[in-house]
Design a protein around this motif. Sequence first.
Motif, mmCIF file in Angstrom:
data_model
loop_
_atom_site.group_PDB
_atom_site.id
_atom_site.type_symbol
_atom_site.label_atom_id
_atom_site.label_comp_id
_atom_site.label_asym_id
_atom_site.label_seq_id
_atom_site.Cartn_x
_atom_site.Cartn_y
_atom_site.Cartn_z
ATOM 1 N N HIS A 13 19.111 3.691 -26.779
ATOM 2 C CA HIS A 13 18.954 2.496 -27.554
ATOM 3 C C HIS A 13 18.087 1.413 -26.931
ATOM 4 O O HIS A 13 18.637 0.170 -26.526
ATOM 5 C CB HIS A 13 20.155 1.953 -27.965
ATOM 6 C CG HIS A 13 21.169 3.063 -28.377
ATOM 7 N ND1 HIS A 13 20.924 3.700 -29.762
ATOM 8 C CD2 HIS A 13 22.267 3.547 -27.819
ATOM 9 C CE1 HIS A 13 22.119 4.420 -29.781
ATOM 10 N NE2 HIS A 13 22.764 4.589 -28.700
ATOM 11 N N THR A 15 15.740 -1.795 -26.591
ATOM 12 C CA THR A 15 15.153 -3.046 -27.044
ATOM 13 C C THR A 15 14.233 -3.435 -26.265
ATOM 14 O O THR A 15 13.716 -2.905 -25.438
ATOM 15 C CB THR A 15 16.472 -4.110 -27.179
ATOM 16 O OG1 THR A 15 16.507 -4.601 -25.593
ATOM 17 C CG2 THR A 15 17.862 -3.567 -27.616
ATOM 18 N N HIS A 19 18.094 -1.424 -22.382
ATOM 19 C CA HIS A 19 18.642 -0.387 -23.117
ATOM 20 C C HIS A 19 20.222 -0.688 -23.519
ATOM 21 O O HIS A 19 20.752 -1.445 -22.635
ATOM 22 C CB HIS A 19 18.679 0.870 -22.340
ATOM 23 C CG HIS A 19 17.165 1.708 -22.200
ATOM 24 N ND1 HIS A 19 16.278 1.355 -21.364
ATOM 25 C CD2 HIS A 19 16.652 2.587 -22.946
ATOM 26 C CE1 HIS A 19 15.368 1.978 -21.493
ATOM 27 N NE2 HIS A 19 15.362 2.743 -22.540
ATOM 28 N N ARG A 20 20.708 -0.394 -24.462
ATOM 29 C CA ARG A 20 21.840 -0.778 -24.668
ATOM 30 C C ARG A 20 22.922 0.065 -24.048
ATOM 31 O O ARG A 20 24.098 -0.604 -23.718
ATOM 32 C CB ARG A 20 22.310 -0.498 -26.374
ATOM 33 C CG ARG A 20 21.569 -1.629 -27.211
ATOM 34 C CD ARG A 20 22.648 -2.559 -27.791
ATOM 35 N NE ARG A 20 21.858 -3.643 -28.603
ATOM 36 C CZ ARG A 20 21.576 -4.559 -28.116
ATOM 37 N NH1 ARG A 20 22.312 -5.373 -27.216
ATOM 38 N NH2 ARG A 20 20.805 -5.569 -29.038
ATOM 39 N N LEU A 30 27.296 -0.457 -20.835
ATOM 40 C CA LEU A 30 26.892 -1.036 -22.040
ATOM 41 C C LEU A 30 26.640 -2.198 -21.877
ATOM 42 O O LEU A 30 27.277 -3.046 -21.247
ATOM 43 C CB LEU A 30 28.065 -0.930 -23.084
ATOM 44 C CG LEU A 30 28.199 0.262 -24.021
ATOM 45 C CD1 LEU A 30 28.519 1.518 -23.192
ATOM 46 C CD2 LEU A 30 28.933 0.172 -24.963
ATOM 47 N N MET A 33 27.373 -7.179 -25.590
ATOM 48 C CA MET A 33 27.544 -7.038 -27.242
ATOM 49 C C MET A 33 28.078 -8.279 -27.895
ATOM 50 O O MET A 33 28.959 -8.846 -27.317
ATOM 51 C CB MET A 33 28.326 -5.740 -27.647
ATOM 52 C CG MET A 33 27.668 -4.506 -27.124
ATOM 53 S SD MET A 33 26.020 -3.992 -27.637
ATOM 54 C CE MET A 33 26.609 -3.598 -29.417
#
Length: 121
Positions: A13, A15, A19-20, A30, A33
């Motif tokens: 993921h 961005t 990366h997420r 992670l 968020m």
Amino acid sequence: MTKDTPAMIARHHRTPIMHRVVEHGGLLYLGGMVAEDKSLPMNGQTAQALVRIGALLEQHGSDRSKVLSATIFVTDLQQKDAMNEAWTEFFDPEELPTRATVGVAELGPGTLVEIVVTAAR
């Protein structure tokens, strides 16, 4: 994999700035968020960020029961009780991760809370 072979790092993921999710050695890291709806109060933003975290964990073979550690950034420590309401609704009381809550001056326009977690896969 032998002793001399480094563990694989998988990045998911992307961005423009990160990366997420980064996976390494059976752990999922992670990135921070936040809630998508910035008009929500603290407990609503926390709940929305946690739902997003839960979805990413499930997508990568984990779940909320496997969260090991969390760092929570809040713009107003006086709203910590409201944040804790959503937190305790999301996690089983027997499976709470370690946690640190940090007060910060700014997280971006309208953002009240940002959550970073590490979880087992």
